[in-house]
Design an enzyme around this catalytic site. Structure first.
Site, PDB file in Angstrom:
ATOM      1  N   THR A  84      12.205  64.947  55.511  1.00 52.00           N
ATOM      2  CA  THR A  84      13.476  64.558  56.132  1.00 52.00           C
ATOM      3  C   THR A  84      14.261  65.813  56.505  1.00 52.00           C
ATOM      4  O   THR A  84      14.402  66.723  55.695  1.00 52.00           O
ATOM      5  CB  THR A  84      14.316  63.693  55.172  1.00 52.00           C
ATOM      6  OG1 THR A  84      13.582  62.514  54.837  1.00 52.00           O
ATOM      7  CG2 THR A  84      15.638  63.290  55.806  1.00 52.00           C
TER       8      THR A  84
ATOM      9  N   LEU B 275      17.166  65.817  49.770  1.00 52.32           N
ATOM     10  CA  LEU B 275      16.522  65.295  50.969  1.00 52.32           C
ATOM     11  C   LEU B 275      15.015  65.390  50.757  1.00 52.32           C
ATOM     12  O   LEU B 275      14.529  66.404  50.254  1.00 52.32           O
ATOM     13  CB  LEU B 275      16.916  66.108  52.215  1.00 52.32           C
ATOM     14  CG  LEU B 275      18.357  66.002  52.719  1.00 52.32           C
ATOM     15  CD1 LEU B 275      18.563  66.944  53.906  1.00 52.32           C
ATOM     16  CD2 LEU B 275      18.703  64.569  53.101  1.00 52.32           C
ATOM     17  N   ASP B 276      14.288  64.350  51.141  1.00 52.37           N
ATOM     18  CA  ASP B 276      12.828  64.389  51.040  1.00 52.37           C
ATOM     19  C   ASP B 276      12.282  65.569  51.835  1.00 52.37           C
ATOM     20  O   ASP B 276      12.902  66.038  52.790  1.00 52.37           O
ATOM     21  CB  ASP B 276      12.217  63.105  51.601  1.00 52.37           C
ATOM     22  CG  ASP B 276      12.472  61.894  50.722  1.00 52.37           C
ATOM     23  OD1 ASP B 276      12.876  62.077  49.567  1.00 52.37           O
ATOM     24  OD2 ASP B 276      12.262  60.766  51.214  1.00 52.37           O
ATOM     25  N   GLN B 277      11.109  66.022  51.461  1.00 52.73           N
ATOM     26  CA  GLN B 277      10.484  67.152  52.147  1.00 52.73           C
ATOM     27  C   GLN B 277      10.390  66.926  53.650  1.00 52.73           C
ATOM     28  O   GLN B 277      10.649  67.830  54.442  1.00 52.73           O
ATOM     29  CB  GLN B 277       9.092  67.414  51.580  1.00 52.73           C
ATOM     30  CG  GLN B 277       8.373  68.599  52.223  1.00 52.73           C
ATOM     31  CD  GLN B 277       7.044  68.913  51.551  1.00 52.73           C
ATOM     32  OE1 GLN B 277       6.726  68.351  50.503  1.00 52.73           O
ATOM     33  NE2 GLN B 277       6.278  69.813  52.123  1.00 52.73           N
TER      34      GLN B 277
END
EC number: 5.4.99.-
Length: 312
Positions: A141, A137-139
């Site tokens: 998100t 997961l993106d930072q």
């Protein structure tokens, strides 16, 4: 030498005479890579408690066991950080990741990650495991994150991802009024040649397919449910911009029409990240062999954004 709890398979009558390798690969779904690793372990593969070559034939009623050595992430510093546990068993740890925190330590960023928190949690619980997230997961998100407790579980879920059998659903707040209540974005994605850290839709890119459905339409924005067929880097953010409806709060994948608006300025006062949340993750559980789904409710910042949009 310490081992995790073994995987156990009792050979049924219809598989009498099967080669052990076939049982391991077709019934327990052990990958070739993991099988090679198990063969080097003293008690990695046993039949009725006795270590065996994988070329032998098994009999009905035989007890096949697979054992993996216990591991730990010695290079990750344990830290007592908030950890929102959704589910934990001997195979998996499922957590709800907060926005703003990265999953795994990187060069120059060795602390304050999900990994640090998980290693500390396991240390306190007396659990010996290596940190193995099965997806990313993106930072910025938030949402559901699955962490495997051994190589077999990691391999099993990764294989499901390759076969597009894992359900990954997101909630996103996007700018604009969507003309269609649902749709599919099929746009190949690759790096922007002028900005290598940015992705774009381009004919020569890698296949990327995103499905969406409007959950709630506001005056100048919408809440959409999104699910993926592929897992390209920044896929949702790239595709929603390509559709003409970038994510609220996204500073990279935006459009000029929304950057300088009054609504964008007011939204920025309420949200300091992209409005994207991984709210559901589903797959066949490697331990139970049954379908399992894990949900993370909308976090406080996005719930507040929703309430603000409903009032405007």
């Amino acid at each position: 030498m310490s081992y995790y709890e073994p995987l156990v398979y009792i050979v049924p009558p219809e598989e009498d005479g099967f080669v052990l390798k076939t049982i391991l690969q077709k019934r327990l779904m052990v990958s070739r890579k993991l099988l090679s690793r198990l063969k080097l372990t003293e008690q990695g593969i046993t039949v009725n408690g006795v270590r065996q070559y994988i070329s032998i034939k098994v009999n009905a009623g035989d007890r096949v066991e697979v054992r993996m050595e216990e591991e730990q992430s010695e290079d990750i510093l344990p830290q007592d950080l908030p950890l929102h546990i959704i589910h934990e068993d001997e195979h998996l740890l499922i957590v709800a990741k907060d926005a703003g925190i990265i999953v795994h330590p990187t060069h120059g960023h060795y602390v304050n990650t999900i990994a640090n928190a998980v290693v500390y949690h396991w240390q306190q619980a007396g659990i010996t495991c290596r940190f193995r997230p099965v997806h990313r997961l993106d930072q910025e998100t938030s949402g559901v994150l699955a962490i495997a407790k051994n190589p077999y579980v990691h391999q099993q879920i990764s294989e499901q991802m390759i076969q597009h059998k894992v359900k990954k659903e997101y909630l996103a707040f996007v700018w604009g009024v969507l003309n269609e209540p649902s749709g599919t974005i099929n746009g190949p994605i690759d790096r922007d040649p002028e900005q290598p850290h940015v992705r774009i839709v381009t004919p020569g890119g890698y296949s990327a397919v995103t499905h969406y459905e409007v959950v709630e339409q506001f005056a100048y924005a919408a809440l959409v449910r999104i699910w993926l067929e592929t897992g390209r880097t920044h896929q949702i953010r790239v595709h929603m911009k390509y559709l003409g409806h970038p994510l609220i709060g996204d500073k990279v994948y935006t459009l000029p029409a929304f950057e300088g608006s009054k609504a964008a300025a007011e939204a920025a006062e309420r949200l300091d990240r992209q409005a994207l949340h991984a709210f559901r993750l589903g797959f066949v559980h490697p331990g139970t062999r049954e379908w399992a789904e894990y949900n993370a409710p909308l976090p406080v910042d996005l719930a507040a954004l929703q309430a603000w949009l409903q009032g405007n």
